[in-house]
Write a protein that holds these residues in place. Structure first.
Motif, PDB file in Angstrom:
ATOM      1  N   TYR A 220       0.838  -1.197   0.000  1.00 45.41           N
ATOM      2  CA  TYR A 220       0.000   0.000   0.000  1.00 45.41           C
ATOM      3  C   TYR A 220       0.875   1.250   0.000  1.00 45.41           C
ATOM      4  CZ  TYR A 220      -3.517  -3.293   1.813  1.00 45.41           C
ATOM      5  OH  TYR A 220      -4.364  -4.370   1.996  1.00 45.41           O
ATOM      6  N   ILE A 221       0.276   2.349  -0.435  1.00 43.01           N
ATOM      7  CA  ILE A 221       0.880   3.675  -0.278  1.00 43.01           C
ATOM      8  C   ILE A 221       0.032   4.450   0.714  1.00 43.01           C
ATOM      9  CG2 ILE A 221       1.316   5.883  -1.433  1.00 43.01           C
ATOM     10  CD1 ILE A 221       2.036   4.215  -3.943  1.00 43.01           C
ATOM     11  N   ALA A 222       0.696   5.097   1.673  1.00 45.51           N
ATOM     12  CA  ALA A 222       0.003   5.913   2.680  1.00 45.51           C
ATOM     13  C   ALA A 222       0.392   7.367   2.476  1.00 45.51           C
ATOM     14  CB  ALA A 222       0.378   5.455   4.092  1.00 45.51           C
ATOM     15  N   THR A 223      -0.595   8.234   2.306  1.00 41.08           N
ATOM     16  CA  THR A 223      -0.315   9.636   2.038  1.00 41.08           C
ATOM     17  C   THR A 223      -1.419  10.531   2.574  1.00 41.08           C
ATOM     18  OG1 THR A 223       0.279  11.218   0.291  1.00 41.08           O
ATOM     19  CG2 THR A 223      -1.462   9.626  -0.223  1.00 41.08           C
ATOM     20  N   CYS A 224      -1.079  11.811   2.730  1.00 34.36           N
ATOM     21  CA  CYS A 224      -2.074  12.808   3.097  1.00 34.36           C
ATOM     22  C   CYS A 224      -2.380  13.729   1.921  1.00 34.36           C
ATOM     23  CB  CYS A 224      -1.584  13.645   4.283  1.00 34.36           C
ATOM     24  SG  CYS A 224      -0.014  14.498   3.969  1.00 34.36           S
ATOM     25  N   ASP A 225      -1.770  13.456   0.756  1.00 34.35           N
ATOM     26  CA  ASP A 225      -1.873  14.355  -0.388  1.00 34.35           C
ATOM     27  C   ASP A 225      -2.738  13.767  -1.502  1.00 34.35           C
ATOM     28  OD1 ASP A 225      -0.048  16.539   0.432  1.00 34.35           O
ATOM     29  OD2 ASP A 225       1.453  14.939   0.407  1.00 34.35           O
ATOM     30  N   GLU A 226      -3.737  14.515  -1.917  1.00 37.31           N
ATOM     31  CA  GLU A 226      -4.623  14.075  -2.984  1.00 37.31           C
ATOM     32  C   GLU A 226      -3.865  13.883  -4.291  1.00 37.31           C
ATOM     33  OE1 GLU A 226      -8.020  12.932  -5.050  1.00 37.31           O
ATOM     34  OE2 GLU A 226      -7.599  13.038  -2.895  1.00 37.31           O
ATOM     35  N   GLU A 227      -2.871  14.719  -4.544  1.00 33.51           N
ATOM     36  CA  GLU A 227      -2.091  14.597  -5.773  1.00 33.51           C
ATOM     37  C   GLU A 227      -1.381  13.250  -5.835  1.00 33.51           C
ATOM     38  OE1 GLU A 227       1.286  17.137  -8.290  1.00 33.51           O
ATOM     39  OE2 GLU A 227       0.688  17.758  -6.270  1.00 33.51           O
ATOM     40  N   ILE A 228      -0.808  12.839  -4.717  1.00 34.94           N
ATOM     41  CA  ILE A 228      -0.145  11.530  -4.673  1.00 34.94           C
ATOM     42  C   ILE A 228      -1.171  10.414  -4.836  1.00 34.94           C
ATOM     43  CG2 ILE A 228       1.048   9.922  -3.118  1.00 34.94           C
ATOM     44  CD1 ILE A 228       2.704  12.261  -2.112  1.00 34.94           C
ATOM     45  N   ARG A 229      -2.320  10.544  -4.190  1.00 32.07           N
ATOM     46  CA  ARG A 229      -3.361   9.517  -4.315  1.00 32.07           C
ATOM     47  C   ARG A 229      -3.739   9.293  -5.771  1.00 32.07           C
ATOM     48  NH1 ARG A 229      -8.486   8.681  -5.295  1.00 32.07           N
ATOM     49  NH2 ARG A 229      -8.867  10.890  -5.675  1.00 32.07           N
ATOM     50  N   GLN A 230      -3.954  10.352  -6.498  1.00 30.32           N
ATOM     51  CA  GLN A 230      -4.374  10.235  -7.889  1.00 30.32           C
ATOM     52  C   GLN A 230      -3.308   9.572  -8.745  1.00 30.32           C
ATOM     53  OE1 GLN A 230      -5.530  14.162  -9.171  1.00 30.32           O
ATOM     54  NE2 GLN A 230      -7.394  14.170  -7.939  1.00 30.32           N
ATOM     55  N   VAL A 231      -2.065   9.999  -8.576  1.00 28.57           N
ATOM     56  CA  VAL A 231      -0.978   9.419  -9.369  1.00 28.57           C
ATOM     57  C   VAL A 231      -0.794   7.940  -9.021  1.00 28.57           C
ATOM     58  CG1 VAL A 231       1.511   9.471  -9.771  1.00 28.57           C
ATOM     59  CG2 VAL A 231       0.219  11.613  -9.709  1.00 28.57           C
ATOM     60  N   ALA A 232      -0.827   7.609  -7.750  1.00 26.75           N
ATOM     61  CA  ALA A 232      -0.630   6.225  -7.317  1.00 26.75           C
ATOM     62  C   ALA A 232      -1.729   5.316  -7.853  1.00 26.75           C
ATOM     63  CB  ALA A 232      -0.570   6.157  -5.801  1.00 26.75           C
ATOM     64  N   GLN A 233      -2.939   5.762  -7.795  1.00 22.69           N
ATOM     65  CA  GLN A 233      -4.036   4.948  -8.313  1.00 22.69           C
ATOM     66  C   GLN A 233      -3.923   4.766  -9.821  1.00 22.69           C
ATOM     67  OE1 GLN A 233      -7.632   6.764  -6.713  1.00 22.69           O
ATOM     68  NE2 GLN A 233      -7.535   5.450  -4.911  1.00 22.69           N
ATOM     69  N   ASP A 234      -3.381   5.760 -10.508  1.00 26.21           N
ATOM     70  CA  ASP A 234      -3.198   5.643 -11.959  1.00 26.21           C
ATOM     71  C   ASP A 234      -2.220   4.531 -12.318  1.00 26.21           C
ATOM     72  OD1 ASP A 234      -4.997   7.645 -12.521  1.00 26.21           O
ATOM     73  OD2 ASP A 234      -3.481   9.202 -12.832  1.00 26.21           O
ATOM     74  N   PHE A 235      -1.191   4.287 -11.465  1.00 20.72           N
ATOM     75  CA  PHE A 235      -0.289   3.175 -11.782  1.00 20.72           C
ATOM     76  C   PHE A 235      -0.647   1.900 -11.013  1.00 20.72           C
ATOM     77  CE2 PHE A 235       2.546   5.672  -8.782  1.00 20.72           C
ATOM     78  CZ  PHE A 235       2.646   4.743  -7.760  1.00 20.72           C
ATOM     79  N   GLY A 236      -1.826   1.861 -10.422  1.00 18.94           N
ATOM     80  CA  GLY A 236      -2.367   0.617  -9.886  1.00 18.94           C
ATOM     81  C   GLY A 236      -2.101   0.334  -8.430  1.00 18.94           C
ATOM     82  N   ALA A 237      -1.676   1.332  -7.670  1.00 14.58           N
ATOM     83  CA  ALA A 237      -1.364   1.098  -6.257  1.00 14.58           C
ATOM     84  C   ALA A 237      -2.560   1.399  -5.369  1.00 14.58           C
ATOM     85  CB  ALA A 237      -0.190   1.969  -5.831  1.00 14.58           C
ATOM     86  N   PRO A 238      -2.887   0.522  -4.426  1.00 13.32           N
ATOM     87  CA  PRO A 238      -3.910   0.858  -3.429  1.00 13.32           C
ATOM     88  C   PRO A 238      -3.375   1.930  -2.475  1.00 13.32           C
ATOM     89  CG  PRO A 238      -2.931  -1.276  -2.938  1.00 13.32           C
ATOM     90  CD  PRO A 238      -2.356  -0.836  -4.246  1.00 13.32           C
ATOM     91  N   VAL A 239      -4.227   2.899  -2.160  1.00 10.42           N
ATOM     92  CA  VAL A 239      -3.805   4.058  -1.374  1.00 10.42           C
ATOM     93  C   VAL A 239      -4.644   4.174  -0.111  1.00 10.42           C
ATOM     94  CG1 VAL A 239      -3.533   6.572  -1.363  1.00 10.42           C
ATOM     95  CG2 VAL A 239      -3.083   5.276  -3.458  1.00 10.42           C
TER      96      VAL A 239
END
Length: 252
Positions: A47-66
């Motif tokens: 998983y990726i853990a973040t507080c940033d919406e920008e990171i969430r969007q990019v991570a989901q685009d390459f298939g990572a659960p956030v």
């Protein structure tokens, strides 16, 4: 033991703002880290853990659960503790989002000691320092250990004192650096988040000192892989060159 990895990432790095989404060989650094970590056979999920919406969007685009977390955490370990609160896993491997040269075998080696020691709560990877630049770089966390391979202290300063012979050659010194692949047993990680921050932790800005100052044991496991964390733009350029020279590091 169910084992997961969590990669904490945020845009607001004081030394390199926007670091997780900086481009490295055509991908964001965060994507490199996620895909390298996910190759480990020791993991049930990453998983990726973040507080940033920008990171969430990019991570989901390459298939990572956030997993979204609060934006108030000063320590990556606190962010990971919040992220796993609702996940059923016995071992949680924190891999910093600035370690794009991670080899999956490093994760496999880091979790192995838990299979033989039910009392063990935390492991860190460590590697010998073989050059002056790393030894004197405040971004490199140095580690001193006891005879059993447990951490005694960690610092951004050059410790221990290097002998005169090491001024030009570090091959025979006992200088080591922390590699930020850090498995916790679940209760130890949650205990970390419950414990108050400590003076040396705050002085050095090193998560693991909170555990050491509160009397926890940290087992250090040596790795043969010579990785490079990215703390600055110069590090990013250096890592790009190292990864280009080793195609395995850019293959998934």
């Amino acid at each position: 033991m169910k084992t997961i990895a969590v990669i904490p990432a945020r845009m607001g790095s004081s030394r390199f703002p926007g670091k997780p989404l900086s481009k490295l060989l055509g991908r964001t650094m965060l994507e490199h880290v996620y895909k390298r970590v996910a190759l480990s056979k020791a993991l049930d999920a990453t998983y990726i853990a973040t507080c940033d919406e920008e990171i969430r969007q990019v991570a989901q685009d390459f298939g990572a659960p956030v997993i979204m977390t609060a934006d108030t955490h000063e320590r990556a370990s606190d962010r990971v503790a919040e992220a796993v609160a609702g996940i059923d896993a016995e071992l949680i491997v924190m891999v910093q989002g600035d370690e794009p040269m991670t080899h999956p075998e490093m994760i496999d080696a880091a979790v192995e000691p838990f299979r033989h020691d039910p009392q063990l709560g935390c492991v860190n990877l460590v590697r010998s320092i073989d050059n002056r630049a790393d030894f004197y770089d405040i971004n490199t966390i140095k580690v001193v250990m006891n005879q059993q391979g447990d951490a005694i202290y960690m610092s951004r300063q050059p410790i221990p004192t290097a002998p005169a012979s090491a001024q030009s050659n570090f091959v025979h010194t006992c200088a080591y650096k922390q590699v930020c692949i850090i498995p916790f047993r679940r209760e130890t990680l949650l205990d970390f988040a419950r414990l108050p921050p400590t003076p040396l932790e705050q002085l050095e800005s090193v998560d693991m000192l909170r555990l050491l100052e509160h009397g926890h044991r940290i087992k250090m496991v040596r790795t043969k892989f010579n990785t490079q964390a990215v703390d600055t733009q110069a590090d990013l350029e250096r890592v790009a060159g190292l990864m280009e020279a080793d195609p395995l590091l850019a293959s998934y």
